[in-house]
Design an enzyme around this catalytic site. Sequence first.
Site, short mmCIF file in Angstrom:
data_model
loop_
_atom_site.label_atom_id
_atom_site.label_comp_id
_atom_site.label_asym_id
_atom_site.label_seq_id
_atom_site.Cartn_x
_atom_site.Cartn_y
_atom_site.Cartn_z
N TRP A 48 28.99 54.04 54.69
CA TRP A 48 28.39 53.05 53.90
C TRP A 48 26.62 53.20 54.18
CZ3 TRP A 48 30.58 50.87 50.34
CH2 TRP A 48 32.02 50.67 50.33
N LYS B 62 35.54 40.74 53.68
CA LYS B 62 35.89 41.11 54.88
C LYS B 62 36.10 40.21 55.78
CE LYS B 62 34.81 45.35 53.23
NZ LYS B 62 33.62 46.20 52.84
N ASP C 97 23.18 45.41 56.32
CA ASP C 97 24.63 45.16 55.73
C ASP C 97 25.53 44.72 56.74
OD1 ASP C 97 26.58 45.34 54.39
OD2 ASP C 97 26.63 47.39 53.89
C1 PLP Z 1 32.98 47.09 51.90
C2 PLP Z 1 31.52 47.24 52.25
C3 PLP Z 1 30.72 47.49 51.19
C4 PLP Z 1 31.09 47.24 49.88
O1 PLP Z 1 31.40 46.11 49.44
P1 PLP Z 1 31.52 45.98 48.08
O2 PLP Z 1 31.60 44.40 48.16
O3 PLP Z 1 33.01 46.50 47.67
O4 PLP Z 1 30.66 46.45 47.32
C5 PLP Z 1 29.28 47.94 51.70
N1 PLP Z 1 29.01 47.67 53.08
C6 PLP Z 1 29.89 47.54 53.83
C7 PLP Z 1 29.41 47.73 55.50
C8 PLP Z 1 31.17 47.51 53.66
O5 PLP Z 1 32.24 47.29 54.87
#
Ligand code: PLP
Length: 360
Positions: free
Chosen positions: A102, A196, A172
């Site tokens: 990521w 998540k 993030d």
């Molecule tokens: C799942 C995830 C993303 C991407 O998320 P989307 O909503 O599918 O764009 C980005 N960063 C992390 C750490 C993630 O777990």
Amino acid sequence: MSRAYNFCAGPATLPEQVLLQARDEMLDWRGTGMSVMEMSHRSDEFVEIAETAEQDVRDLAGISDDYAVLFMQGGASSQFATVPLNLLGNSASADYVNTGIWSEKAIAEARRYGDVNVVASSAGCGFTTVPDQTGWKTRADAAYLHYTPNETIGGLEFDFVPDSGKVPLVADMSSSMLSCPVDVSKFGLIYAGAQKNIGPSGLVVVIVRKDLLGKAHVKIPTMMNYQVMADNASMFNTPATYSWYLTGLVFKWLKDQGGVSAIGELNARKAKKLYHFIDTNPLYSNPIDPRFRSRMNVPFILADEALNSAFLKGADERQLLNLKGHRSVGGMRASIYNAMPEAGVDALIFYMAEFAKERG
Ligand SMILES: *Cc1c(COP(=O)(O)O)cnc(C)c1O
């Protein structure tokens, strides 16, 4: 059919109470004769839902009035571009820490808009650890420092908040938001895709310090401009209303659980149990530096890969779902976010022990 334990990394399991409430309110939200899905986002009813969700996340995470809370669309991935387009300003350079897939995606996207300096990387060791901050090559004139507190795919999690000095810290938190107490005041900006830990997909929550607003690139798409979103209470266009509502229900549920410190203790206990089992059973292993093992995403491999499909088949039969590891990593991964009950982790460990006894 009863509800399974769903270990999917995302979209992930939601609290059963939340789904039951959504079911009860599906056709008629509190006597309005309408589903939330069918309501105008400008109606008093929806504005109340939206404002309550914002207040609840402010309460849960301890977010002061110095920050705007935005409910945007496009998932966390859209933020990979939205962050540099808003924050680079004139400095045109930003610092990034690379600790996994990521991070790499965020870096690749930011490179399209400015000069990205990767201040530290654990790619050399296969992202099994977090580089010690003393060796980071940060720049005092960077527009911001970006990192990924929890790498969802690798199962690697920071156990500290980096010290970025006067440079705004950007995180993030897609897979760790509200999973334990965090001092928001240390951050310039936090973003988290909802699917998540906090709700259904389609929504990304952005917490941004207000002094960072208003520096966006002149050609930024209006929909990506944090200032525009803040000025319009995230309703410049039609927001993802139903995701916003469900996320609000998750926030209420989290308050009922005792908030982030209570859920943080539970998360620590769940992860500790599972890693302890993995470490003590010879069939299973986890490659991550124990200090930085993720409390949310627990990857593990079987000593004999030929057993993978039998393992997954047996798990499915016991309603332990989505344990297959990410395609880039292989093996298994159990995502055990806030909404995964401890009983789910216990059931997984019970099955893993049984499988090891029979096949290991
Ligand atoms: C799942 C995830 C993303 C991407 O998320 P989307 O909503 O599918 O764009 C980005 N960063 C992390 C750490 C993630 O777990």
